[in-house]
Scaffold this motif. Structure first.
Motif, PDB file in Angstrom:
ATOM      1  N   VAL A 176       0.836  -1.205   0.000  1.00 34.65           N
ATOM      2  CA  VAL A 176       0.000   0.000   0.000  1.00 34.65           C
ATOM      3  C   VAL A 176       0.868   1.250   0.000  1.00 34.65           C
ATOM      4  O   VAL A 176       0.555   2.236  -0.678  1.00 34.65           O
ATOM      5  CB  VAL A 176      -0.956  -0.023   1.212  1.00 34.65           C
ATOM      6  CG1 VAL A 176      -1.635   1.333   1.401  1.00 34.65           C
ATOM      7  CG2 VAL A 176      -2.011  -1.112   1.026  1.00 34.65           C
ATOM      8  N   SER A 177       1.960   1.240   0.748  1.00 37.19           N
ATOM      9  CA  SER A 177       2.864   2.395   0.764  1.00 37.19           C
ATOM     10  C   SER A 177       3.396   2.693  -0.634  1.00 37.19           C
ATOM     11  O   SER A 177       3.425   3.857  -1.075  1.00 37.19           O
ATOM     12  CB  SER A 177       4.043   2.135   1.716  1.00 37.19           C
ATOM     13  OG  SER A 177       3.613   2.035   3.039  1.00 37.19           O
ATOM     14  N   MET A 178       3.813   1.665  -1.351  1.00 36.21           N
ATOM     15  CA  MET A 178       4.328   1.863  -2.708  1.00 36.21           C
ATOM     16  C   MET A 178       3.240   2.376  -3.645  1.00 36.21           C
ATOM     17  O   MET A 178       3.481   3.246  -4.484  1.00 36.21           O
ATOM     18  CB  MET A 178       4.920   0.557  -3.238  1.00 36.21           C
ATOM     19  CG  MET A 178       6.172   0.098  -2.504  1.00 36.21           C
ATOM     20  SD  MET A 178       6.837  -1.461  -3.146  1.00 36.21           S
ATOM     21  CE  MET A 178       7.289  -0.955  -4.804  1.00 36.21           C
ATOM     22  N   ALA A 179       2.019   1.837  -3.493  1.00 31.08           N
ATOM     23  CA  ALA A 179       0.921   2.282  -4.354  1.00 31.08           C
ATOM     24  C   ALA A 179       0.577   3.744  -4.095  1.00 31.08           C
ATOM     25  O   ALA A 179       0.335   4.521  -5.035  1.00 31.08           O
ATOM     26  CB  ALA A 179      -0.303   1.394  -4.124  1.00 31.08           C
ATOM     27  N   THR A 184       1.266   9.891  -6.721  1.00 34.51           N
ATOM     28  CA  THR A 184       1.759  11.263  -6.830  1.00 34.51           C
ATOM     29  C   THR A 184       2.574  11.495  -8.096  1.00 34.51           C
ATOM     30  O   THR A 184       2.929  12.639  -8.396  1.00 34.51           O
ATOM     31  CB  THR A 184       2.620  11.623  -5.598  1.00 34.51           C
ATOM     32  OG1 THR A 184       3.787  10.792  -5.581  1.00 34.51           O
ATOM     33  CG2 THR A 184       1.831  11.415  -4.313  1.00 34.51           C
ATOM     34  N   GLU A 185       2.885  10.423  -8.843  1.00 34.70           N
ATOM     35  CA  GLU A 185       3.679  10.543 -10.065  1.00 34.70           C
ATOM     36  C   GLU A 185       2.786  10.278 -11.277  1.00 34.70           C
ATOM     37  O   GLU A 185       2.259   9.176 -11.427  1.00 34.70           O
ATOM     38  CB  GLU A 185       4.830   9.536 -10.059  1.00 34.70           C
ATOM     39  CG  GLU A 185       5.763   9.663  -8.864  1.00 34.70           C
ATOM     40  CD  GLU A 185       6.543  10.960  -8.894  1.00 34.70           C
ATOM     41  OE1 GLU A 185       6.700  11.524  -9.996  1.00 34.70           O
ATOM     42  OE2 GLU A 185       6.981  11.404  -7.821  1.00 34.70           O
ATOM     43  N   GLY A 192      -0.568   2.721  -9.916  1.00 33.83           N
ATOM     44  CA  GLY A 192      -0.765   2.835  -8.476  1.00 33.83           C
ATOM     45  C   GLY A 192      -2.235   2.732  -8.097  1.00 33.83           C
ATOM     46  O   GLY A 192      -2.589   2.100  -7.091  1.00 33.83           O
ATOM     47  N   HIS A 193      -3.107   3.361  -8.896  1.00 30.99           N
ATOM     48  CA  HIS A 193      -4.551   3.312  -8.661  1.00 30.99           C
ATOM     49  C   HIS A 193      -5.038   1.859  -8.716  1.00 30.99           C
ATOM     50  O   HIS A 193      -5.769   1.390  -7.826  1.00 30.99           O
ATOM     51  CB  HIS A 193      -5.250   4.169  -9.712  1.00 30.99           C
ATOM     52  CG  HIS A 193      -6.728   3.998  -9.781  1.00 30.99           C
ATOM     53  ND1 HIS A 193      -7.576   4.621  -8.906  1.00 30.99           N
ATOM     54  CD2 HIS A 193      -7.507   3.276 -10.624  1.00 30.99           C
ATOM     55  CE1 HIS A 193      -8.824   4.288  -9.199  1.00 30.99           C
ATOM     56  NE2 HIS A 193      -8.806   3.484 -10.232  1.00 30.99           N
ATOM     57  N   HIS A 194      -4.653   1.134  -9.741  1.00 28.49           N
ATOM     58  CA  HIS A 194      -5.075  -0.256  -9.893  1.00 28.49           C
ATOM     59  C   HIS A 194      -4.523  -1.129  -8.764  1.00 28.49           C
ATOM     60  O   HIS A 194      -5.258  -1.957  -8.188  1.00 28.49           O
ATOM     61  CB  HIS A 194      -4.589  -0.790 -11.252  1.00 28.49           C
ATOM     62  CG  HIS A 194      -4.848  -2.250 -11.452  1.00 28.49           C
ATOM     63  ND1 HIS A 194      -6.098  -2.750 -11.761  1.00 28.49           N
ATOM     64  CD2 HIS A 194      -4.007  -3.328 -11.355  1.00 28.49           C
ATOM     65  CE1 HIS A 194      -6.025  -4.066 -11.853  1.00 28.49           C
ATOM     66  NE2 HIS A 194      -4.775  -4.438 -11.620  1.00 28.49           N
ATOM     67  N   ARG A 195      -3.254  -0.955  -8.436  1.00 29.00           N
ATOM     68  CA  ARG A 195      -2.629  -1.778  -7.399  1.00 29.00           C
ATOM     69  C   ARG A 195      -3.247  -1.518  -6.032  1.00 29.00           C
ATOM     70  O   ARG A 195      -3.491  -2.459  -5.260  1.00 29.00           O
ATOM     71  CB  ARG A 195      -1.127  -1.494  -7.368  1.00 29.00           C
ATOM     72  CG  ARG A 195      -0.348  -2.312  -6.344  1.00 29.00           C
ATOM     73  CD  ARG A 195      -0.483  -3.791  -6.591  1.00 29.00           C
ATOM     74  NE  ARG A 195       0.341  -4.571  -5.669  1.00 29.00           N
ATOM     75  CZ  ARG A 195       0.080  -5.831  -5.349  1.00 29.00           C
ATOM     76  NH1 ARG A 195      -0.946  -6.466  -5.871  1.00 29.00           N
ATOM     77  NH2 ARG A 195       0.872  -6.478  -4.510  1.00 29.00           N
ATOM     78  N   LEU A 196      -3.535  -0.242  -5.728  1.00 27.23           N
ATOM     79  CA  LEU A 196      -4.134   0.094  -4.431  1.00 27.23           C
ATOM     80  C   LEU A 196      -5.521  -0.535  -4.295  1.00 27.23           C
ATOM     81  O   LEU A 196      -5.845  -1.137  -3.265  1.00 27.23           O
ATOM     82  CB  LEU A 196      -4.213   1.611  -4.273  1.00 27.23           C
ATOM     83  CG  LEU A 196      -4.724   2.131  -2.931  1.00 27.23           C
ATOM     84  CD1 LEU A 196      -3.861   1.630  -1.779  1.00 27.23           C
ATOM     85  CD2 LEU A 196      -4.759   3.666  -2.933  1.00 27.23           C
TER      86      LEU A 196
END
Length: 542
Positions: A176-179, A184-185, A192-196
């Motif tokens: 979750v931290s990585m997502a 922000t990039e 990130g949206h999909h992974r979260l």
């Protein structure tokens, strides 16, 4: 029949993301307000909206008593004109099936289980949990004598706390931290949206199968008709909105203390509480200065602007907080939380303030001589995804060589902040009455080293006050009271009461009177918005 052509941007629209605006937003608000309370603004090369900078007009939109405004971003007619790359706030407006983008009964169905889940947090256990994580984070840099409080403290703390409250183990927390970082990039945001979403949906399904003492389990418990996706979206809303704004509020509160040595001393000596400082920060620099995502459902006149159906309206909470016509204290701080059905729920507000209060007090407790390592003038502010905060806070302090936490280091300590819900075949029983507040613990937590032991008062105090009496090095004999500014109501929560604790002289309390709420001494005392409780010289007893 073809869809209507999206409305074109009015001539002379102000470029809201241009350098002049981001460099001096307060000055820009003031200049715009002298012209009109509702201003057309350009968001990107092809998209535009109305920016509300007048306090009265902002409340009309937020309160939405006439039902003109919707939070369903799909109703905005400007989407066909909004070409990539979009600014962060517009990317965040992409519709999600959460309570943020719904209204009325549909929103209540999604939002109430989350609000009830937050109400299950045990205040004392939660504060202990926050203090433990704060101590762990301070320990990571206390031995160096220097740090950047944004990178080393504020950026780490709220995400760790929120992931712990949600019942994540370290495996989930790392992903979750990585997502969250990816969001922000621009080039990694879609991934990130999909992974979260993927990780949170998996977490919800695990909690539904194996309940635990955490917020996700309690959302499921209080929302028996919610689907896994419903719960996942509410959890994501808590992460998206809660972490970013709480982090910004923590950064800005620390900046206020570090750039004002007198204010910092008054907090360390017990004259002012962190709640007072945070309220001042909220009014001056709201973490969410512009509230995106209100769309007109029908033509309406707002101020002197004619708003068409499908037009996007951005409410400037920062401009509203500074509007001389409406923003008298404490209105500026209150409006920073929003208003109406989409305003920040009291339970979420309590948690955010608890995080900021605890983390700042633990920092000052461990590093009492902390100070900025650079001149105030070099500090810079930036706005990322609509959230405005100081970019860095380089500090120096006396190195601390001893261990601050007597435990093995972990990314997330064990959860101890709330009970697990009862088994599904048992009805939810009323919550047991809370024990009386521990006056000594609260006094030591708030006043710290300013307290002097074994200094009895010159005459017997009423029983209600005796437990809350103490002697401070700089204020003499005081009573730790809850300041009632008129907004406490008849049945405030424990976090509300604790957030308003402040020392007041014994004589002042005896003269002005008090009442008891849930074991706390509550007083209405004269308050100066900048210096705290007004104490006549003759009331000091040293």
């Amino acid at each position: 029949m073809s869809a209507p052509e999206p409305p074109r941007c009015p001539a002379g629209a102000f470029p809201v993301f241009a350098g002049g605006f981001t460099a001096d937003p307060a000055g820009t608000y003031e200049r715009l307000r002298t012209t009109t309370p509702v201003v057309p603004v350009r968001l990107s090369a092809d998209s535009w909206a109305w920016l509300v900078v007048g306090g009265e007009e902002a409340r009309q939109v937020l309160d939405n008593t006439d039902g003109v405004w919707t939070s369903d971003s799909r109703q905005w007619q400007g989407w066909p004109l909004a070409k990539p790359p979009l600014p962060g706030p517009l990317r965040d407006m992409t519709y999600q099936p959460s309570s943020r983008f719904t209204d009325g009964p549909a929103r209540a169905r999604l939002a109430r289980p989350l609000e009830k889940a937050l109400g299950e947090l045990d205040p004392k256990a939660t504060v202990d949990y926050l203090a433990f994580i704060s101590d762990e984070d301070v320990e990571t840099f206390a031995g160096f004598g220097t740090a950047d409080l944004v990178k080393d403290y504020a950026h780490r703390l709220p995400p760790r706390i929120m992931m712990g409250l949600l019942g994540m183990n370290e495996r989930y927390a790392a992903g979750v931290s990585m997502a969250l970082e990816s969001l922000t990039e621009p080039e990694y945001a879609a991934h990130g949206h999909h992974r979260l979403n993927e990780l949170l949906l998996k977490l919800v399904r695990e909690k539904r199968a194996t309940p635990g003492p955490d917020l996700v389990t309690w959302i499921i418990t209080h929302g028996p008709d919610l689907t896994d996706t419903d719960v996942q979206q509410q959890v994501r809303l808590l992460l998206d909105a809660g972490v970013s704004t709480t982090t910004a509020l923590l950064r800005n509160t620390m900046a206020a203390l570090l750039t004002d040595a007198g204010l910092r001393r008054s907090v360390q000596q017990g004259y002012r509480g962190i709640a007072d400082v945070t309220s001042q920060v909220l009014g001056a620099t709201p973490p969410l200065p512009e509230l995106f995502g209100r769309v007109a459902t029908r033509p309406v006149r707002l101020g002197d602007a004619d708003i068409a159906a499908g037009d996007l309206v951005i409410v400037s909470l920062a401009a509203t907080a500074a509007d001389p016509a409406t923003a008298t204290p404490p209105v500026g701080a209150e409006i920073a939380w929003g208003a109406g059905e989409h305003g920040c729920p009291p339970a979420a507000r309590d948690l955010a303030l608890m995080i900021v209060h605890t983390s700042v007090m633990r920092l000052l407790h461990h590093l009492p001589d902390i100070e900025l390592a650079v001149p105030d003038s070099v500090l810079t502010w930036s706005t990322t995804h609509g959230v405005r905060a100081v970019e860095s806070l380089p500090v120096r302090f006396q190195r601390v060589r001893e261990m601050l936490v007597d435990a093995e280091p972990t990314f997330l300590p064990p959860a101890t902040f709330m009970p697990a819900p009862p088994p599904k075949d048992e009805a939810l029983s009323p919550a047991p009455a809370l024990p009386r507040p521990d006056a000594r613990t609260l006094m030591h937590g708030l006043l710290g080293d300013a307290l002097v032991a074994d200094k009895p008062y010159s005459s017997p105090l009423p029983g209600d006050l005796a437990a809350w009496h103490g002697y401070t090095r700089f204020g003499g004999h005081v009573i730790l009271v809850v300041l009632d500014d008129g907004d406490l109501g008849d049945d405030p929560s424990r976090p509300d009461l604790q957030a308003n604790l402040c020392p007041a002289s014994v004589r002042t309390v005896l003269r002005e009177g008090w009442r008891l709420i849930d074991g706390f001494v509550v007083c209405k005392l004269p308050i100066d918005p900048w210096n705290g409780v007004v104490t006549p010289e003759e009331d000091f007893e040293r």
